[in-house]
Design an enzyme around this catalytic site. Structure first.
Site, PDB file in Angstrom:
ATOM      1  N   HIS A  46       1.017  -1.165  -0.113  1.00 32.88           N
ATOM      2  CA  HIS A  46      -0.020   0.120  -0.026  1.00 32.88           C
ATOM      3  C   HIS A  46       0.802   1.207  -0.062  1.00 32.88           C
ATOM      4  O   HIS A  46       0.712   1.966   0.873  1.00 32.88           O
ATOM      5  CB  HIS A  46      -0.983  -0.038   1.218  1.00 32.88           C
ATOM      6  CG  HIS A  46      -1.711  -1.270   1.424  1.00 32.88           C
ATOM      7  ND1 HIS A  46      -2.360  -1.714   2.395  1.00 32.88           N
ATOM      8  CD2 HIS A  46      -2.097  -2.307   0.431  1.00 32.88           C
ATOM      9  CE1 HIS A  46      -3.124  -2.833   2.253  1.00 32.88           C
ATOM     10  NE2 HIS A  46      -2.782  -2.875   0.963  1.00 32.88           N
TER      11      HIS A  46
HETATM   12  C1  LIG Z   1      -0.028  -9.631  -1.602  1.00 33.89           C
HETATM   13  C2  LIG Z   1      -0.829  -8.412  -1.891  1.00 33.89           C
HETATM   14  C3  LIG Z   1      -2.269  -8.070  -1.197  1.00 33.89           C
HETATM   15  C4  LIG Z   1      -3.012  -7.252  -1.598  1.00 33.89           C
HETATM   16  N1  LIG Z   1      -4.117  -7.034  -0.818  1.00 33.89           N
HETATM   17  C5  LIG Z   1      -4.871  -5.895  -1.175  1.00 33.89           C
HETATM   18  C6  LIG Z   1      -6.112  -5.849  -0.486  1.00 33.89           C
HETATM   19  O1  LIG Z   1      -6.485  -6.776   0.140  1.00 33.89           O
HETATM   20  N2  LIG Z   1      -6.779  -4.690  -0.842  1.00 33.89           N
HETATM   21  C7  LIG Z   1      -6.409  -3.738  -1.588  1.00 33.89           C
HETATM   22  O2  LIG Z   1      -7.100  -2.605  -1.585  1.00 33.89           O
HETATM   23  N3  LIG Z   1      -5.264  -3.812  -1.991  1.00 33.89           N
HETATM   24  C8  LIG Z   1      -4.352  -4.775  -1.926  1.00 33.89           C
HETATM   25  N4  LIG Z   1      -3.263  -4.896  -2.562  1.00 33.89           N
HETATM   26  C9  LIG Z   1      -2.892  -3.763  -3.192  1.00 33.89           C
HETATM   27  C10 LIG Z   1      -3.378  -3.836  -4.668  1.00 33.89           C
HETATM   28  O3  LIG Z   1      -3.084  -5.303  -5.299  1.00 33.89           O
HETATM   29  C11 LIG Z   1      -3.051  -2.772  -5.458  1.00 33.89           C
HETATM   30  O4  LIG Z   1      -3.658  -1.584  -4.808  1.00 33.89           O
HETATM   31  C12 LIG Z   1      -3.532  -2.492  -6.860  1.00 33.89           C
HETATM   32  O5  LIG Z   1      -3.492  -3.857  -7.460  1.00 33.89           O
HETATM   33  C13 LIG Z   1      -3.029  -1.654  -7.668  1.00 33.89           C
HETATM   34  O6  LIG Z   1      -3.330  -1.700  -9.019  1.00 33.89           O
HETATM   35  P1  LIG Z   1      -2.569  -0.818 -10.117  1.00 33.89           P
HETATM   36  O7  LIG Z   1      -3.241  -1.077 -11.334  1.00 33.89           O
HETATM   37  O8  LIG Z   1      -2.582   0.437  -9.853  1.00 33.89           O
HETATM   38  O9  LIG Z   1      -1.164  -1.479 -10.194  1.00 33.89           O
HETATM   39  P2  LIG Z   1      -0.616  -3.033 -10.691  1.00 33.89           P
HETATM   40  O10 LIG Z   1      -1.540  -4.140 -10.261  1.00 33.89           O
HETATM   41  O11 LIG Z   1       0.523  -3.130  -9.818  1.00 33.89           O
HETATM   42  O12 LIG Z   1      -0.491  -2.981 -12.055  1.00 33.89           O
HETATM   43  C14 LIG Z   1       0.504  -2.175 -12.787  1.00 33.89           C
HETATM   44  C15 LIG Z   1       0.867  -3.198 -14.095  1.00 33.89           C
HETATM   45  O13 LIG Z   1       1.533  -2.340 -14.767  1.00 33.89           O
HETATM   46  C16 LIG Z   1       2.711  -3.034 -15.286  1.00 33.89           C
HETATM   47  N5  LIG Z   1       3.700  -2.331 -15.615  1.00 33.89           N
HETATM   48  C17 LIG Z   1       4.608  -1.789 -14.561  1.00 33.89           C
HETATM   49  N6  LIG Z   1       5.566  -0.995 -15.332  1.00 33.89           N
HETATM   50  C18 LIG Z   1       5.470  -0.911 -16.610  1.00 33.89           C
HETATM   51  C19 LIG Z   1       6.357  -0.510 -17.404  1.00 33.89           C
HETATM   52  N7  LIG Z   1       7.168   0.242 -17.413  1.00 33.89           N
HETATM   53  N8  LIG Z   1       5.912  -1.033 -18.873  1.00 33.89           N
HETATM   54  C20 LIG Z   1       4.762  -1.772 -18.974  1.00 33.89           C
HETATM   55  N9  LIG Z   1       4.147  -2.315 -17.925  1.00 33.89           N
HETATM   56  C21 LIG Z   1       4.556  -1.902 -16.555  1.00 33.89           C
HETATM   57  C22 LIG Z   1       2.970  -4.104 -14.250  1.00 33.89           C
HETATM   58  O14 LIG Z   1       3.735  -5.248 -14.768  1.00 33.89           O
HETATM   59  C23 LIG Z   1       1.688  -4.365 -13.848  1.00 33.89           C
HETATM   60  O15 LIG Z   1       1.034  -5.547 -14.485  1.00 33.89           O
HETATM   61  C24 LIG Z   1      -2.349  -6.011  -2.188  1.00 33.89           C
HETATM   62  C25 LIG Z   1      -1.208  -6.422  -2.943  1.00 33.89           C
HETATM   63  C26 LIG Z   1      -0.415  -7.330  -2.740  1.00 33.89           C
HETATM   64  C27 LIG Z   1       0.706  -7.289  -3.309  1.00 33.89           C
END
Ligand SMILES: Cc1cc2nc3c(=O)[nH]c(=O)nc-3n(C[C@H](O)[C@H](O)[C@H](O)COP(=O)(O)OP(=O)(O)OC[C@H]3O[C@@H](n4cnc5c(N)ncnc54)[C@H](O)[C@@H]3O)c2cc1C
Ligand code: SF4
Lengths: 570, 250
Positions: free
Chosen positions: A500
């Protein structure tokens, strides 16, 4: 020479929750969207062998390959920043679905207080409650303005919950599905917190209590409480994740495609607009330019900030002068935790990622801080995620770390230990920020992101106060031994805490104190949007994804508006 | 002497167990006491003379990493001290832990394939974590040679010829960072060894440890089960015969 591809209407960098939401909404409205994802495709069919603690939870199969890219870290500016060589404190996502594949599914809405924290704190406690080093600011949107988007995110994801939390913001509708099962472990917490006069409620969960079809026509399965949830993908399609909801929704419009193994290294800018992005095909090594009308950074907190920094879009924050906004207000969380050892054996190995009960009696401003040396607080929860034997070897204090006594105690207590923890809000501090590392590079020659972060006085005070409250609850639950967590000292990148991370690309109403406006549109480039928890000016007492999900839906609407009319949205 | 370091202060205990910074896993609370206690007593246990060769002869376990049986035997004795056989059930050797570690060292784990291993390398602060240029395979190789050296130095015997108490004395020194290693601290090596022992004791048997799922059976963990939906509301503790994910493949 990079090869230039045909232009698309919208390109998203990364296809996790944020990329998926933006893609689904834009594709439904007829825009041609391309997702560039550096990881690989994956889905429910890949998770049949997923009940493997070693592969997934210990060796991090689903997470970012750090040999390609990591971050560097130091506690303060006088220290030399060094690379996080192994995953630890947080687990970065990679591949279709991002961290949304292996998240737990705790799906909260930040409190109304969070969005107007500066105004409300000053009104109640005066201007000097926190020292000037803390960079508190309102977000520029209110809870009420965001409510329809919270509602939309919850309906898309089918969140299971009960609307009984007296401290939560007003809801326009009930949770889409009923709460999960209330197990004996949860009931212990419910009884204890009720008898102490608090207000327990079932934790809002994306592990669905029943089969659900969302408004886009995607079906999410019912949770089987298999105990292999957080850090794992769900073999039942019962844990809401991007690859079973927003990604197929975008796909079925025919307007969305994803290029995998595409690592974006730069956002291309010309004048007050961006023209597209440059990426490396990680399999062939070839470089491509993907031109787009609108670029949306959805590559998580760290990567979003890094891409802006290496592309020189926006002004880097400088802690000496206070100037610049990019990288500012990095935040994390404070986790007061208490462990209890019980006489009776409990079914701790059963569970689900978001199976839990919570109280908000010590979160936000739901309690009086007049005589306390901190603001905000933490949600306090017990969760039954399924204890796994490699990671969970509970031993009471004074037990050796190895040998016969260790073996006996860890086996005896594995089924007799519970812990309760708070997710504490972290307040932004002038010395906590992100910048580019001068020395270390990723596999593509791009500088690593550098993190400068430490816990602050406010964090330590809150941690102490809340640990005491949690210990009272644990005692009331009947633990024979109550072991409160130690006071926190310096932030440590090694033990897992939470994924987070917040800040660095914060939102606001003024380019002087924010990177993006309240529609997450970049102040310096009107066709560039940056979406993720990096937009939070401070971290809250909950998991972030419900709140960024809401912000993403609002931004998707803004992008559609922008693509018709152009210009700044504010 | 092993017995000298009794007094484990609660503060040290908590600091090293992961409780210090909390124990939320993804916002999910998972048991806090998962790390380990640095300042520990070198416990005297019986046994420790059992040899890796006593292993189940019907198994197809074999060495993929170690080239000298002697090195493998040192590893076997060391992990058995960490997780000994007792009245609860088998120890590390009986659980196949040495084979698990050997096999892991031969793969991604041993070569740190998914970790950032680019230089420059600097020692750094404890809060910054692992900063060695060595891979785990190199650390284990060096660590095992060092244990043999220590045995010769202290007792003029090979490590595997020592009695349990003598082995514990050496392990305790390693744990307390009293032994010199190159490019890594002996304390770090000990952490790695201890962690790998637990991994081998409790990982799914497909990795050649946790023989017969006895690690799980001792602990009351049922391994791979499809679902607990029908029993999760039961007050009574459920004793369930464990299952490996290998049963999924048929
Ligand atoms: C073990 C774990 C448990 C969690 N539990 C919770 C929970 O219970 N509740 C909650 O609210 N949140 C939880 N979270 C947090 C939650 O997973 C994230 O807040 C959320 O998934 C973020 O989404 P996002 O799309 O911003 O980023 P991400 O899900 O990180 O997606 C970003 C994507 O961009 C890609 N990427 C990155 N850089 C590049 C680049 N330069 N070029 C191309 N692609 C790229 C990555 O490969 C990834 O697939 C948890 C996280 C983890 C790891
Ligand atoms: S606990 Fe439920 S949601 Fe989580 S992986 Fe198992 S079945 Fe899926």
């Amino acid at each position: 020479m990079a090869k230039t591809l045909d232009k698309v209407d919208v390109v998203t960098v990364g296809v996790g929750w944020m990329g998926g939401i933006i893609a689904a909404e834009c594709a439904k409205a007829g825009l041609k969207v391309r997702g560039l994802e550096r990881g690989k495709p994956r889905g429910t069919e890949d998770y049949l062998m997923v009940h493997d603690e070693y592969r997934y939870a210990i060796r991090y199969e689903l997470m970012q390959d750090l040999s390609k890219e990591t971050i560097t870290f130091r506690n303060h500016r006088k220290m030399r920043a060094l690379p996080m060589r192994q995953l630890g404190s947080f687990l970065l996502g990679e591949g279709l679905g991002g961290a949304g594949t292996h998240w737990n599914g705790h799906t909260f809405r930040f409190l109304p207080y969070d969005f107007q924290i500066k105004t409300m704190t000053e009104k109640k406690y005066g201007k000097n409650k926190l020292s000037k080093e803390y960079l508190l600011q309102d977000w520029g949107v209110t809870y009420d303005e965001l409510e329809p988007y919270f509602d939309k995110y919850e309906k898309t994801t089918g969140i299971s919950g009960e609307n009984t939390n007296p401290f939560a913001g007003k809801r326009s509708s009930e949770f889409p599905t009923p709460p999960m099962k209330k197990t004996p472990i949860l009931k212990k917490f419910e009884n204890a917190t009720s008898s102490l006069g608090y207000h327990p409620y079932m934790l809002p969960s994306a592990n669905l209590s029943e089969v659900y079809e969302n408004p886009d026509g995607q079906t999410i399965g019912a949770c089987q409480y298999c105990g292999f949830c957080e850090r794992f993908g769900c073999e039942y399609g019962a844990k809401t994740s991007p690859e079973i909801t927003v990604v197929p929704t975008a796909m079925k419009t025919g307007n969305f495609d994803i290029t995998f193994h595409a690592n974006v290294v730069e956002v291309l800018k010309s004048g007050n607009k961006v023209t597209g992005v440059r990426y490396v095909d990680t399999q062939s090594g070839e470089e491509f330019i993907q031109p787009a009308e609108v670029v949306v950074l959805t590559s998580y907190v760290m990567n979003n900030a890094k891409l802006l920094m290496v592309s020189k879009i926006g002004e880097q924050y400088n802690p000496d002068t206070g100037r610049g906004t990019l990288g500012k207000n990095y935040g994390y969380q404070i986790l007061p935790t208490v462990t209890g050892f019980f006489n009776e054996q409990m079914n701790v190995f059963m569970g689900a990622g978001a199976l839990g009960m919570t109280i908000d009696d010590f979160n936000g401003d739901s309690f009086d801080h007049s005589d306390l040396d901190f603001i905000h607080g933490a949600s306090i929860s017990i969760t039954q995620t399924g204890y796994r034997p490699i990671q969970i070897n509970p031993v009471p204090p004074e037990t050796p770390a190895w040998g016969s006594d260790f073996k006996k105690a860890s086996i005896e207590n594995y089924t007799r230990m519970l812990s309760i923890g708070g997710q504490g809000a972290s307040m932004p501090h002038k010395e906590n920020f992100m910048s580019l590392d001068p020395d270390y590079r990723d596999a593509y020659g791009v500088p690593l992101l550098q993190l400068t972060y430490n816990f602050t006085e406010q964090d330590r005070n809150m941690h102490k106060y809340l640990t005491d409250r949690i210990a009272e609850i644990m005692k009331e639950m009947g633990a024979k031994t109550v072991v409160p967590g130690n006071p926190i000292s310096d932030y440590d990148i090694v033990p897992y805490q939470t994924t987070h991370n917040t800040g660095g690309t914060i939102m606001g109403t003024d380019p002087a104190n924010s990177v993006v406006n309240t529609y997450l549109q970049h102040w310096d480039a009107e066709n560039l949007f940056v979406v993720g928890a990096g937009n939070f000016p401070h971290n809250g007492g909950y998991n972030p994804t419900g709140t960024i999900g809401a912000l993403a839906y609002r931004t998707a609407e803004a992008i559609l508006k922008y693509s018709k009319n152009g210009g700044s949205l504010v | 002497m092993a017995n000298e370091q009794k007094g484990v202060s609660r503060r040290d205990f908590l600091k090293t167990t992961g409780i210090a910074t909390g124990a939320l896993v993804g916002g999910g609370l998972i048991g806090g006491l998962v790390g380990y206690n640095v300042n520990k007593d070198g416990v005297q246990t019986k046994g420790g003379t059992q040899n890796a060769e006593n292993h189940d002869t019907t198994s197809v376990k074999g060495l993929m990493f170690f080239t000298k049986r002697a090195d493998f035997n040192i590893l076997s004795q060391a992990v058995e001290r960490i997780f000994p056989e007792d009245d609860l059930g088998p120890g590390a050797i009986g659980l196949g832990v040495p084979y698990f570690i050997d096999n892991q060292l031969a793969g991604n784990y041993g070569s740190n394939a998914r970790e950032y291993m680019q230089g420059p390398f600097f020692a750094g602060e404890a809060t910054q974590g692992y900063q060695s240029r060595l891979t785990r395979a190199e650390i284990f190789r060096q660590g095992i040679a060092m244990m043999e050296d220590e045995a010769q130095k202290r007792f003029q015997k090979g490590f595997t010829e020592l009695d349990g108490g003598q082995m514990d004395e050496i392990l305790t020194s390693i744990q307390k960072n009293e032994v010199e290693m190159k490019g890594v601290s002996s304390e770090f090596f000990f952490r790695l060894l201890r962690q790998a022992t637990l991994e081998g004791a409790y990982a799914d048997p497909i990795y050649n440890g946790n023989t017969n799922m006895d690690g799980w059976r001792m602990k009351g963990f049922p391994g791979h089960q499809m679902a607990y939906i029908n029993v999760i509301e039961e007050e009574k503790f459920q004793k369930i015969e464990p299952k490996s994910i290998s049963s999924m493949q048929h």
